[in-house]
Design a protein around this motif. Structure first.
Motif, PDB file in Angstrom:
ATOM      1  N   THR A  86     -31.869 -40.820  98.751  1.00 39.07           N
ATOM      2  CA  THR A  86     -31.594 -39.580  99.482  1.00 39.07           C
ATOM      3  C   THR A  86     -31.109 -38.488  98.533  1.00 39.07           C
ATOM      4  O   THR A  86     -31.554 -37.341  98.604  1.00 39.07           O
ATOM      5  N   GLY A  87     -30.205 -38.833  97.639  1.00 34.27           N
ATOM      6  CA  GLY A  87     -29.716 -37.862  96.662  1.00 34.27           C
ATOM      7  C   GLY A  87     -30.810 -37.362  95.746  1.00 34.27           C
ATOM      8  O   GLY A  87     -30.883 -36.171  95.418  1.00 34.27           O
ATOM      9  N   ALA A  88     -31.677 -38.270  95.297  1.00 36.41           N
ATOM     10  CA  ALA A  88     -32.785 -37.871  94.426  1.00 36.41           C
ATOM     11  C   ALA A  88     -33.755 -36.950  95.167  1.00 36.41           C
ATOM     12  O   ALA A  88     -34.239 -35.961  94.592  1.00 36.41           O
ATOM     13  N   LEU A  89     -34.032 -37.252  96.427  1.00 38.57           N
ATOM     14  CA  LEU A  89     -34.944 -36.403  97.203  1.00 38.57           C
ATOM     15  C   LEU A  89     -34.349 -35.009  97.433  1.00 38.57           C
ATOM     16  O   LEU A  89     -35.060 -34.003  97.315  1.00 38.57           O
ATOM     17  N   LEU A  90     -33.064 -34.950  97.751  1.00 33.97           N
ATOM     18  CA  LEU A  90     -32.432 -33.645  97.960  1.00 33.97           C
ATOM     19  C   LEU A  90     -32.350 -32.857  96.659  1.00 33.97           C
ATOM     20  O   LEU A  90     -32.562 -31.639  96.648  1.00 33.97           O
ATOM     21  N   SER A  91     -32.062 -33.534  95.544  1.00 31.64           N
ATOM     22  CA  SER A  91     -32.044 -32.856  94.238  1.00 31.64           C
ATOM     23  C   SER A  91     -33.436 -32.336  93.886  1.00 31.64           C
ATOM     24  O   SER A  91     -33.575 -31.226  93.368  1.00 31.64           O
ATOM     25  N   GLY A  92     -34.462 -33.126  94.155  1.00 32.03           N
ATOM     26  CA  GLY A  92     -35.825 -32.683  93.914  1.00 32.03           C
ATOM     27  C   GLY A  92     -36.202 -31.490  94.768  1.00 32.03           C
ATOM     28  O   GLY A  92     -36.885 -30.570  94.302  1.00 32.03           O
ATOM     29  N   LEU A  93     -35.759 -31.488  96.019  1.00 33.18           N
ATOM     30  CA  LEU A  93     -36.034 -30.355  96.911  1.00 33.18           C
ATOM     31  C   LEU A  93     -35.388 -29.082  96.386  1.00 33.18           C
ATOM     32  O   LEU A  93     -36.033 -28.029  96.326  1.00 33.18           O
ATOM     33  N   VAL A  94     -34.132 -29.167  95.993  1.00 33.11           N
ATOM     34  CA  VAL A  94     -33.428 -27.995  95.466  1.00 33.11           C
ATOM     35  C   VAL A  94     -34.091 -27.517  94.175  1.00 33.11           C
ATOM     36  O   VAL A  94     -34.261 -26.311  93.965  1.00 33.11           O
ATOM     37  N   TRP A  95     -34.483 -28.447  93.304  1.00 34.24           N
ATOM     38  CA  TRP A  95     -35.140 -28.077  92.050  1.00 34.24           C
ATOM     39  C   TRP A  95     -36.474 -27.364  92.319  1.00 34.24           C
ATOM     40  O   TRP A  95     -36.775 -26.346  91.686  1.00 34.24           O
ATOM     41  N   LEU A  96     -37.268 -27.894  93.253  1.00 33.48           N
ATOM     42  CA  LEU A  96     -38.542 -27.249  93.588  1.00 33.48           C
ATOM     43  C   LEU A  96     -38.340 -25.861  94.193  1.00 33.48           C
ATOM     44  O   LEU A  96     -39.105 -24.932  93.905  1.00 33.48           O
ATOM     45  N   MET A  97     -37.313 -25.734  95.022  1.00 34.75           N
ATOM     46  CA  MET A  97     -37.052 -24.429  95.637  1.00 34.75           C
ATOM     47  C   MET A  97     -36.642 -23.411  94.581  1.00 34.75           C
ATOM     48  O   MET A  97     -37.062 -22.254  94.640  1.00 34.75           O
TER      49      MET A  97
END
Length: 90
Positions: free
Chosen positions: A9-20
Protein backbone atom coordinates in the motif's frame (compact mmCIF):
# COMPACT_ATOMS: atom_id res chain seq x y z
CA UNK A 1 0.90 -10.75 6.12
CA UNK A 2 -0.19 -7.29 7.28
CA UNK A 3 3.36 -5.99 7.11
CA UNK A 4 3.50 -6.98 3.44
CA UNK A 5 0.09 -5.41 2.74
CA UNK A 6 1.32 -2.22 4.41
CA UNK A 7 4.47 -2.22 2.29
CA UNK A 8 2.49 -2.75 -0.91
CA UNK A 9 0.00 0.00 0.00
CA UNK A 10 2.80 2.42 0.86
CA UNK A 11 4.65 1.64 -2.36
CA UNK A 12 1.50 2.16 -4.43
CA UNK A 13 0.72 5.49 -2.76
CA UNK A 14 4.35 6.64 -3.16
CA UNK A 15 4.21 5.66 -6.83
CA UNK A 16 0.97 7.58 -7.28
CA UNK A 17 2.42 10.73 -5.72
CA UNK A 18 5.60 10.38 -7.80
CA UNK A 19 3.60 10.01 -11.04
CA UNK A 20 1.42 12.99 -10.17
CA UNK A 21 4.47 15.18 -9.52
CA UNK A 22 6.15 13.98 -12.72
CA UNK A 23 3.10 14.77 -14.86
CA UNK A 24 2.24 18.01 -13.00
CA UNK A 25 -1.29 16.93 -12.15
CA UNK A 26 -3.13 17.08 -8.85
CA UNK A 27 -6.19 15.55 -7.27
CA UNK A 28 -8.96 17.51 -5.64
CA UNK A 29 -9.81 16.98 -2.00
CA UNK A 30 -12.90 14.87 -2.73
CA UNK A 31 -10.98 12.59 -5.08
CA UNK A 32 -8.45 11.96 -2.30
CA UNK A 33 -11.28 11.43 0.20
CA UNK A 34 -13.12 8.92 -1.99
CA UNK A 35 -9.88 7.10 -2.74
CA UNK A 36 -8.83 6.86 0.91
CA UNK A 37 -12.27 5.67 2.03
CA UNK A 38 -12.36 3.11 -0.80
CA UNK A 39 -8.87 1.85 0.04
CA UNK A 40 -9.75 1.58 3.73
CA UNK A 41 -12.88 -0.42 2.89
CA UNK A 42 -10.93 -2.78 0.63
CA UNK A 43 -8.23 -3.40 3.26
CA UNK A 44 -10.93 -3.87 5.93
CA UNK A 45 -12.66 -6.37 3.63
CA UNK A 46 -9.47 -8.35 3.07
CA UNK A 47 -8.83 -8.56 6.81
CA UNK A 48 -12.36 -9.68 7.63
CA UNK A 49 -12.51 -12.09 4.69
CA UNK A 50 -9.43 -13.99 5.85
CA UNK A 51 -10.56 -13.77 9.49
CA UNK A 52 -13.91 -15.32 8.63
CA UNK A 53 -12.27 -18.05 6.60
CA UNK A 54 -9.94 -18.86 9.52
CA UNK A 55 -13.03 -19.33 11.71
CA UNK A 56 -14.58 -21.59 9.05
CA UNK A 57 -17.37 -19.14 8.27
CA UNK A 58 -17.20 -19.18 4.48
CA UNK A 59 -20.70 -17.78 3.97
CA UNK A 60 -19.97 -14.80 6.23
CA UNK A 61 -16.72 -14.21 4.34
CA UNK A 62 -18.53 -14.21 1.00
CA UNK A 63 -21.26 -11.88 2.19
CA UNK A 64 -18.67 -9.51 3.64
CA UNK A 65 -16.95 -9.39 0.25
CA UNK A 66 -20.22 -8.38 -1.34
CA UNK A 67 -21.49 -5.95 1.30
CA UNK A 68 -18.27 -4.06 2.11
CA UNK A 69 -15.77 -4.99 -0.61
CA UNK A 70 -17.92 -4.06 -3.57
CA UNK A 71 -18.66 -0.50 -2.32
CA UNK A 72 -14.95 -0.07 -1.63
CA UNK A 73 -14.10 -1.02 -5.20
CA UNK A 74 -16.84 1.25 -6.51
CA UNK A 75 -15.46 4.20 -4.51
CA UNK A 76 -11.96 3.54 -5.88
CA UNK A 77 -13.33 3.39 -9.42
CA UNK A 78 -15.32 6.61 -8.98
CA UNK A 79 -12.27 8.41 -7.60
CA UNK A 80 -10.17 7.21 -10.52
CA UNK A 81 -12.79 8.18 -13.13
CA UNK A 82 -13.26 11.65 -11.62
CA UNK A 83 -9.52 12.29 -11.84
CA UNK A 84 -9.17 10.91 -15.38
CA UNK A 85 -12.12 12.89 -16.73
CA UNK A 86 -10.97 16.14 -15.08
CA UNK A 87 -7.45 15.71 -16.47
CA UNK A 88 -8.74 14.92 -20.00
CA UNK A 89 -10.99 17.98 -19.93
CA UNK A 90 -8.08 20.32 -19.10
Amino acid sequence: MWFIIGLITGALLSGLVWLMKRDNCSLTWYEWLLGIIGLALVIFTIQNFFGSLDELESKAASIFLLVVGLPGLILLAVSWQLAVRRIKKA
